[in-house]
Scaffold this active site. Structure first.
Site, PDB file in Angstrom:
ATOM      1  N   SER A 138       5.948 -27.028 -55.189  1.00 35.63           N
ATOM      2  CA  SER A 138       4.773 -26.158 -55.069  1.00 35.63           C
ATOM      3  C   SER A 138       5.076 -24.666 -54.948  1.00 35.63           C
ATOM      4  O   SER A 138       4.165 -23.844 -55.016  1.00 35.63           O
ATOM      5  CB  SER A 138       3.921 -26.587 -53.873  1.00 35.63           C
ATOM      6  OG  SER A 138       3.227 -27.768 -54.176  1.00 35.63           O
ATOM      7  N   LYS A 176      -0.160 -18.058 -48.234  1.00 40.21           N
ATOM      8  CA  LYS A 176      -0.772 -19.312 -48.707  1.00 40.21           C
ATOM      9  C   LYS A 176      -1.647 -19.890 -47.598  1.00 40.21           C
ATOM     10  O   LYS A 176      -1.228 -19.966 -46.442  1.00 40.21           O
ATOM     11  CB  LYS A 176       0.332 -20.293 -49.097  1.00 40.21           C
ATOM     12  CG  LYS A 176      -0.172 -21.567 -49.779  1.00 40.21           C
ATOM     13  CD  LYS A 176       1.006 -22.459 -50.181  1.00 40.21           C
ATOM     14  CE  LYS A 176       0.549 -23.706 -50.929  1.00 40.21           C
ATOM     15  NZ  LYS A 176       1.686 -24.594 -51.256  1.00 40.21           N
ATOM     16  N   SER A 228       1.228 -26.482 -55.976  1.00 41.38           N
ATOM     17  CA  SER A 228       0.005 -26.128 -55.281  1.00 41.38           C
ATOM     18  C   SER A 228      -0.132 -24.639 -54.997  1.00 41.38           C
ATOM     19  O   SER A 228      -1.238 -24.146 -54.822  1.00 41.38           O
ATOM     20  CB  SER A 228      -0.087 -26.910 -53.979  1.00 41.38           C
ATOM     21  OG  SER A 228       0.924 -26.492 -53.080  1.00 41.38           O
TER      22      SER A 228
END
Lengths: 107, 526
Positions: free
Chosen positions: B193, B94, B169
């Site tokens: 997330s 990420k 996210s």
């Protein structure tokens, strides 16, 4: 800003949003100010629910897991080199960050 | 699935293999790490061309990945034992976790093109374990969002339906897994997330106990909530990655100085012994209004399967969870308004000069830069946080939210504890996301509707407990994946993984394969 003692959840004004944006050093357009005023009013109405149950005798939780301050041994260890630290800077000069004027003319 | 030590039969398409099988294949010499990396890079090129297709990746580190893979192959050729049970397996990182040699954006214009000068502890541990980092995945800007639509670089798309969101996210990491672009991924979870993207993409994602994984080198959102965690397509792969990244780090003062729970053992135990004798609590408040019927049906079927397998199911009430969302959307903006003050246009990232006629000072440059560099959701939360922390409002908003946090922790203590009339549950379960993947654009203009996606995940975040999402199947009403959330007491990851593994085993026995392997073939138009 509106007087906080008047009501539990005073209505937010456009000037409040502009003031908060200034405090946060966040330039907003007029369109953004209008949009955020509407949206923040709705959000604040919703989050104000926390005041319903937050009795005086409840101890606030800042961290879910108990924390104690941590210090390390006072021993030298390598950090970032000057070049590495400056490599991502928007502007650098003579091995230093180059920044805009910080103090006013009269200071 | 293969026994430890045996060389597995890998599928002809290597991208469909599990991380555990790939690692065993590499260690056993069936396939090289370079071949595995190349197969995944080819897959990324096919389904993720530029910003079309899945758009899981913001940056693909092809050369770096092949170098790391070659090093794993060279170590094996030299007779050295594998660096870890995941040596040679590719991973998607990420883009809020920094890695030297790859740009880090956090999904924001304000960091466009920034090259981090050091590695996050998670990155270091991955590289030392021989994990091959394929690239950086898309996310909502600074991890603020539930759809990746707040990314400054455009949204990622759900491999189950490219017109739908992959969650957020960490939607890029979840989409990369579901699209077979990587068998492993790293996520971060502040209010859901990791878990909500896992739920809506039919993959697995775990948020460890707060402090379980180092955050050194992870760009901060809300420091009392942020946690890094593992994502994969199987529970075993998630556990293997968990053990690689978890553990104490002196560079993170919130890192827990305790041994890492044995989650891989727990997965094997879940397969062998199931859930017999475990006490599983169904949280009454995490269901009903706001939850899609197809999600609730899938959840009820999952609970019935666990009960049939010998678990004792009890209903528990957590009355303060209804205030969780409100408390979260005060605590998070408050902390993020403070954390994001570091983007001052002086030391790194974007610098924008004020409009002509305005004085040029550090203050006006900072203001102009943040106005130009931050997206709408980030600005909203900074203003909200600045308000909640301002004199006169601090006690009413931030202070009250912290008290709600105490009440929610108390609800969990009652549910997990046996003393004082507690329910004595080993784990609690709920749907991980109240809805299946919604359409891109559907909620983008309504922040409050977007916040509701975190309804089920936020209580666990506020309490700092471990929680994960494992696919419970497909919703009958939309045909899209549903996530089962499993929550455990702090440092109780072993019970959580055992239940997840047992459930996955039951699901495969009934349906013939895991949920991720039943995703329709992805068609990306050139």
């Amino acid at each position: 800003m509106t007087d906080p003692s008047s009501t539990a959840a005073p209505a937010l004004t456009r000037d409040d949003v502009a003031h908060l944006a200034h405090l946060a050093r966040l330039e907003l357009t007029d369109t953004e100010l209008d949009l955020y005023l509407d949206q923040l009013t709705v959000i604040l109405d919703s989050v104000a629910a926390v005041t319903e149950v937050a009795a005086a005798d409840i101890v606030p939780t800042t961290h879910a897991v108990p924390l104690t301050n941590v210090s390390r041994a006072d021993v030298l260890r390598p950090g970032l080199s000057r070049d590495a630290a400056l490599a991502g800077a928007p502007a650098a000069e003579d091995g230093q960050f180059r920044v805009p004027q910080i103090l006013g003319e009269e200071q | 699935m293969t026994a430890a030590g045996a060389t597995p039969d890998l599928p002809a398409d290597l991208t469909r293999a599990s991380a555990a099988d790939l690692a065993a294949g590499i260690a056993g010499g069936t396939v090289s790490a370079v071949e595995v990396a190349q197969a995944h890079l080819d897959r990324i090129a096919a389904v993720d061309p530029g910003d079309r297709g899945v758009h899981a990746f913001l940056h693909v580190s092809g050369d770096l990945a092949l170098e790391q893979a070659a090093a794993v192959d060279a170590a094996r050729a030299a007779g050295r034992t594998a660096a870890s049970p995941l040596a040679g397996v590719p991973l998607a990182l990420k883009d809020i976790v920094v890695q030297q040699g790859a740009p880090a954006t956090a999904g924001s214009r304000i960091l466009e093109g920034w090259m981090p000068p050091y590695d996050a502890t998670v990155t270091t541990r991955l590289l030392e374990a021989g994990v091959v980092i394929l690239g950086k995945t898309n996310l909502d800007e600074f991890a603020m969002g539930s759809s990746t639509e707040n990314s400054a670089y455009g949204p990622s798309r759900n491999p189950w339906d490219l017109d739908r969101i992959p969650g957020g996210s960490g939607g890029g990491s979840a989409a990369a897994l579901a699209a077979f672009e990587a068998p492993l991924a790293i996520g971060t979870d502040t209010g859901g997330s990791i878990r909500q993207p896992a739920a809506v993409t039919g993959t697995v994602g775990a948020k460890p106990t707060y402090g379980g994984v180092s955050r050194y080198g992870v760009i901060a959102l809300a420091s009392s909530l942020d946690q890094v965690g593992p994502c994969a397509r199987t529970v075993l792969d998630t556990a293997l990655l968990h053990e690689v990244i978890a553990g104490h780090d002196p560079r993170d003062s919130t890192s827990i100085p305790e041994p890492v729970p044995s989650v891989v053992d727990a997965v094997h135990r879940g397969r062998a012994d199931g859930v017999a004798g475990m006490r599983i609590g169904v949280v009454r408040e995490l269901g009903g209004e706001g939850y899609q019927p197809g999600v609730l049906d899938s959840f009820r079927a999952a609970v019935a399967a666990l009960e049939a397998a010998g678990a004792e199911i009890v209903e528990v009430s957590c009355p303060h969870f209804r205030y969780g969302l409100a408390a979260y959307y005060l605590i998070l903006p408050s902390e993020c308004s403070s954390n994001l003050a570091r983007f001052d246009a002086m030391r790194y990232g974007l610098r924008v000069e004020p409009a002509a006629g305005q004085p040029v000072s550090a203050e006006t440059v900072m203001s102009a830069t943040r106005g130009a560099g931050f997206g709408a959701e980030v600005k909203r939360r900074i203003i909200l946080g600045t308000y909640a922390l301002s004199a006169g409002y601090y006690d009413a908003y931030y202070g009250s939210a912290q008290k709600v946090r105490t009440l929610i922790k108390g609800d969990f203590d009652q549910a997990f504890g046996a003393a004082g009339g507690g329910a004595g549950c080993d784990v609690l379960v709920s749907p991980a996301s109240p809805v299946t993947a919604f359409r891109l654009g559907e909620k983008v203009d309504d922040p409050l509707a977007m916040y509701l996606n975190d309804l089920a995940t936020i209580p666990g975040s506020l309490a700092g407990i471990p929680a994960m999402s494992v696919p419970s199947g497909l919703a009958a009403d939309t045909g899209l994946p549903v996530g089962l959330q499993i929550m455990a007491p702090a440092l109780g990851e072993a019970a959580m993984y055992r239940v997840a593994s047992a459930f996955e085993t039951l699901y495969v026995a009934e349906h013939g394969s895991t949920v991720p392997l039943s995703v329709p073939e992805l068609v990306v138009n050139p």
